[in-house]
Design a protein around this motif. Structure first.
Motif, mmCIF file in Angstrom:
data_model
loop_
_atom_site.group_PDB
_atom_site.id
_atom_site.type_symbol
_atom_site.label_atom_id
_atom_site.label_comp_id
_atom_site.label_asym_id
_atom_site.label_seq_id
_atom_site.Cartn_x
_atom_site.Cartn_y
_atom_site.Cartn_z
ATOM 1 N N PHE A 90 -4.554 13.312 4.646
ATOM 2 C CA PHE A 90 -4.191 14.691 4.955
ATOM 3 C C PHE A 90 -2.736 14.972 4.598
ATOM 4 O O PHE A 90 -2.417 16.000 3.997
ATOM 5 N N CYS A 91 -1.833 14.065 4.975
ATOM 6 C CA CYS A 91 -0.400 14.290 4.724
ATOM 7 C C CYS A 91 -0.113 14.364 3.228
ATOM 8 O O CYS A 91 0.718 15.174 2.790
ATOM 9 N N ASN A 92 -0.784 13.537 2.422
ATOM 10 C CA ASN A 92 -0.611 13.593 0.971
ATOM 11 C C ASN A 92 -1.083 14.936 0.440
ATOM 12 O O ASN A 92 -0.437 15.540 -0.426
ATOM 13 N N ASP A 93 -2.206 15.400 0.954
ATOM 14 C CA ASP A 93 -2.780 16.661 0.484
ATOM 15 C C ASP A 93 -1.883 17.844 0.835
ATOM 16 O O ASP A 93 -1.741 18.785 0.037
ATOM 17 N N THR A 120 1.242 9.437 -5.301
ATOM 18 C CA THR A 120 1.467 10.767 -4.727
ATOM 19 C C THR A 120 2.590 11.492 -5.449
ATOM 20 O O THR A 120 2.582 12.727 -5.534
ATOM 21 N N ARG A 121 3.562 10.773 -5.963
ATOM 22 C CA ARG A 121 4.604 11.421 -6.768
ATOM 23 C C ARG A 121 3.986 12.152 -7.946
ATOM 24 O O ARG A 121 4.323 13.306 -8.239
ATOM 25 N N VAL A 122 3.082 11.477 -8.648
ATOM 26 C CA VAL A 122 2.425 12.095 -9.796
ATOM 27 C C VAL A 122 1.533 13.251 -9.338
ATOM 28 O O VAL A 122 1.565 14.343 -9.904
ATOM 29 N N SER A 123 0.743 13.010 -8.311
ATOM 30 C CA SER A 123 -0.218 14.013 -7.863
ATOM 31 C C SER A 123 0.455 15.242 -7.270
ATOM 32 O O SER A 123 0.040 16.375 -7.529
ATOM 33 N N GLY A 136 0.818 -1.215 0.000
ATOM 34 C CA GLY A 136 0.000 0.000 0.000
ATOM 35 C C GLY A 136 0.849 1.261 0.000
ATOM 36 O O GLY A 136 0.554 2.220 -0.726
ATOM 37 N N ASN A 137 1.932 1.278 0.801
ATOM 38 C CA ASN A 137 2.791 2.456 0.870
ATOM 39 C C ASN A 137 3.523 2.700 -0.452
ATOM 40 O O ASN A 137 3.663 3.849 -0.897
ATOM 41 N N VAL A 138 4.000 1.619 -1.070
ATOM 42 C CA VAL A 138 4.706 1.769 -2.347
ATOM 43 C C VAL A 138 3.747 2.263 -3.429
ATOM 44 O O VAL A 138 4.084 3.156 -4.226
ATOM 45 N N LEU A 139 2.531 1.695 -3.462
ATOM 46 C CA LEU A 139 1.545 2.130 -4.455
ATOM 47 C C LEU A 139 1.181 3.595 -4.266
ATOM 48 O O LEU A 139 1.159 4.380 -5.233
ATOM 49 N N LEU A 140 0.905 3.990 -3.023
ATOM 50 C CA LEU A 140 0.524 5.375 -2.768
ATOM 51 C C LEU A 140 1.697 6.335 -2.945
ATOM 52 O O LEU A 140 1.499 7.516 -3.243
ATOM 53 N N GLN A 193 -8.366 0.855 6.907
ATOM 54 C CA GLN A 193 -8.730 -0.294 6.099
ATOM 55 C C GLN A 193 -8.198 -0.044 4.684
ATOM 56 O O GLN A 193 -8.788 0.706 3.909
ATOM 57 N N TYR A 194 -7.059 -0.668 4.361
ATOM 58 C CA TYR A 194 -6.391 -0.359 3.098
ATOM 59 C C TYR A 194 -7.240 -0.706 1.883
ATOM 60 O O TYR A 194 -7.106 -0.084 0.827
ATOM 61 N N SER A 195 -8.114 -1.713 2.004
ATOM 62 C CA SER A 195 -8.941 -2.116 0.866
ATOM 63 C C SER A 195 -9.873 -0.995 0.423
ATOM 64 O O SER A 195 -10.214 -0.892 -0.751
ATOM 65 N N SER A 196 -10.312 -0.159 1.347
ATOM 66 C CA SER A 196 -11.153 0.991 1.000
ATOM 67 C C SER A 196 -10.359 2.298 0.984
ATOM 68 O O SER A 196 -10.697 3.230 0.239
ATOM 69 N N PHE A 197 -9.291 2.362 1.792
ATOM 70 C CA PHE A 197 -8.512 3.590 1.903
ATOM 71 C C PHE A 197 -7.780 3.911 0.606
ATOM 72 O O PHE A 197 -7.786 5.053 0.139
ATOM 73 N N ILE A 198 -7.157 2.896 -0.014
ATOM 74 C CA ILE A 198 -6.371 3.141 -1.223
ATOM 75 C C ILE A 198 -7.247 3.636 -2.379
ATOM 76 O O ILE A 198 -6.909 4.644 -3.023
ATOM 77 N N PRO A 199 -8.390 2.981 -2.687
ATOM 78 C CA PRO A 199 -9.229 3.527 -3.768
ATOM 79 C C PRO A 199 -9.735 4.932 -3.480
ATOM 80 O O PRO A 199 -9.768 5.785 -4.377
ATOM 81 N N ARG A 200 -10.139 5.181 -2.230
ATOM 82 C CA ARG A 200 -10.665 6.503 -1.882
ATOM 83 C C ARG A 200 -9.577 7.570 -2.003
ATOM 84 O O ARG A 200 -9.807 8.651 -2.552
ATOM 85 N N LEU A 201 -8.394 7.265 -1.507
ATOM 86 C CA LEU A 201 -7.302 8.220 -1.586
ATOM 87 C C LEU A 201 -6.842 8.412 -3.023
ATOM 88 O O LEU A 201 -6.441 9.514 -3.414
ATOM 89 N N SER A 202 -6.908 7.359 -3.837
ATOM 90 C CA SER A 202 -6.522 7.477 -5.246
ATOM 91 C C SER A 202 -7.413 8.489 -5.956
ATOM 92 O O SER A 202 -6.932 9.298 -6.773
ATOM 93 N N GLY A 203 -8.713 8.467 -5.645
ATOM 94 C CA GLY A 203 -9.617 9.449 -6.227
ATOM 95 C C GLY A 203 -9.274 10.863 -5.783
ATOM 96 O O GLY A 203 -9.308 11.805 -6.586
ATOM 97 N N LEU A 204 -8.932 11.012 -4.502
ATOM 98 C CA LEU A 204 -8.527 12.323 -3.996
ATOM 99 C C LEU A 204 -7.266 12.808 -4.703
ATOM 100 O O LEU A 204 -7.186 13.977 -5.114
ATOM 101 N N LEU A 205 -6.292 11.924 -4.872
ATOM 102 C CA LEU A 205 -5.033 12.309 -5.502
ATOM 103 C C LEU A 205 -5.243 12.728 -6.950
ATOM 104 O O LEU A 205 -4.586 13.653 -7.445
ATOM 105 N N PHE A 206 -6.160 12.058 -7.654
ATOM 106 C CA PHE A 206 -6.432 12.428 -9.047
ATOM 107 C C PHE A 206 -7.019 13.832 -9.129
ATOM 108 O O PHE A 206 -6.593 14.654 -9.958
ATOM 109 N N SER A 207 -7.997 14.132 -8.274
ATOM 110 C CA SER A 207 -8.608 15.462 -8.310
ATOM 111 C C SER A 207 -7.616 16.533 -7.877
ATOM 112 O O SER A 207 -7.579 17.626 -8.449
ATOM 113 N N ARG A 208 -6.786 16.211 -6.874
ATOM 114 C CA ARG A 208 -5.790 17.174 -6.419
ATOM 115 C C ARG A 208 -4.694 17.363 -7.468
ATOM 116 O O ARG A 208 -4.110 18.444 -7.573
#
Length: 354
Positions: free
Chosen positions: A197-200, A159-162, A151-155, A229-244
């Motif tokens: 929050f930290c990514n943002d 986050t590098r891109v975002s 999860g950390n490597v994927l995010l 819960q990484y199974s829901s956290f990663i998809p939700r955060l991915s959407g946030l990162l795309f919009s940001r």
């Protein structure tokens, strides 16, 4: 007491951390001028632990530059999220005019002895924001589960891109320090107030042109249980990162580069989409056409759809490369600093496991 002539505050957001919060507050170095434990409306005895340890520590610690108590307990009247709890502490630190503001979790996973290594790049004027990095090498991730590591490597990649910090690692790391100037520049109302929050914060700092530093430290896990819960956290955060990501390219300091990068990324998406559409059409309808000559013989001619789809896919790939190069050219640079166990204190390029 101050740290190298700079006043220091530490924000400690906590939710249901009754077993750990007292020890965390007690372990904060004595050079810290203000400690802000923020109870995010816990359902256990976290607030009681905070008030008890605040009373003990305020008797033990002597205020230096700032008047008043060293430990300043804060409690939310409702659960508002980890990011909101951090922002509450940040606001208090700005009101107290603290020079450097650190953040660490209330679960005991962050070694207070590492705090000086986060503060040094700020005091030295190298960067305006420093964060921990648990992905600097195999020795650092030894206590991290494979699922958490994945999860950390994927995010990190997302986050590098975002964020535009293309050499960043471990963006979820909540062990951070920021200068008063950089903190005051953030629009608190626009920041995500839950996990992510930290990514943002990183995305907003890049848009404002601030440099950041990674500070290597090992991952430490004990009896505490993560509520993520990484199974829901990663998809939700991915959407946030795309919009940001789209927001950053429109608002970053170098608007020209942002426009080029955004246009290239969107162009690549369009070209690849149309190219794939052509390719699917060719597969469905066949890749060649039959032609009948005057002599009655039949020949087969390749459908133009195949060549068109290949050209569009190539254009899409080239546009993507242009977008990445344009965005990374404006990367303010993530100064990767070694941890205390390394002989060399600085390294301008990322090393280690990722």
């Amino acid at each position: 007491m101050t740290y190298r002539d700079h006043t220091v505050g530490v924000v400690i957001p906590a939710y249901n951390e009754e077993e750990f919060i007292g020890e965390v507050v007690e372990s904060i170095p004595t050079y810290v001028d203000r400690i802000y434990p923020v109870d995010d409306c816990s359902t256990d005895d976290t607030w009681d632990e905070i008030t008890a340890v605040a009373e003990r520590e305020n008797e033990r610690r002597t205020p230096t530059v700032h008047s008043g108590e060293v430990v300043v307990p804060v409690q939310h009247d409702r659960n508002r999220g980890a990011g909101a709890a951090t922002l509450t502490g940040y606001r208090r630190a700005l009101d107290d005019d603290v020079d450097l503001v650190a953040r660490m979790d209330g679960d005991g996973q962050m070694d207070p002895a590492m705090l000086s290594h986060l503060l040094d790049p700020l005091v030295d004027g190298e960067v305006s924001y420093a964060k921990g990095d648990r992905l600097a090498g195999l020795d650092y991730v030894s206590q991290m589960s494979w699922w958490r590591l994945f999860g950390n490597v994927l995010l990190t990649a997302l986050t590098r891109v975002s964020s535009g910090y293309w050499r960043l690692r471990d963006p979820q790391n909540g062990y951070t320090a920021i200068t008063h100037e950089a903190l005051d520049s953030l629009s608190f109302d626009d920041l995500f107030d839950h996990y992510g929050f930290c990514n943002d914060v990183l995305i907003h700092l890049n848009a404002d042109g601030y440099d950041v530093a990674d500070v290597a430290h090992p991952a430490v896990y004990g009896d505490e249980e993560s509520t993520i819960q990484y199974s829901s956290f990663i998809p939700r955060l991915s959407g946030l990162l795309f919009s940001r990501w789209r927001w950053r390219l429109r608002h970053q300091t170098n608007r020209t580069v942002g426009a080029i990068a955004l246009g290239s990324f969107l162009g690549s998406l369009l070209a690849v989409s149309v190219g794939v559409g052509y390719l699917l059409q060719c597969v469905t309808n066949g890749t060649s056409d039959s032609l009948e000559t005057d002599g009655g013989t039949r020949t087969r001619q390749e459908s133009p759809g195949v060549s068109q789809s290949v050209r569009l896919l190539l254009v899409g790939c080239l546009s993507l490369i242009v977008g990445v190069l344009a965005d990374s050219s404006a990367d303010h640079g993530c100064v990767v600093r070694k941890g205390p166990t390394d002989a060399d204190e600085s390294d301008p390029s990322p090393t280690g496991a990722f």
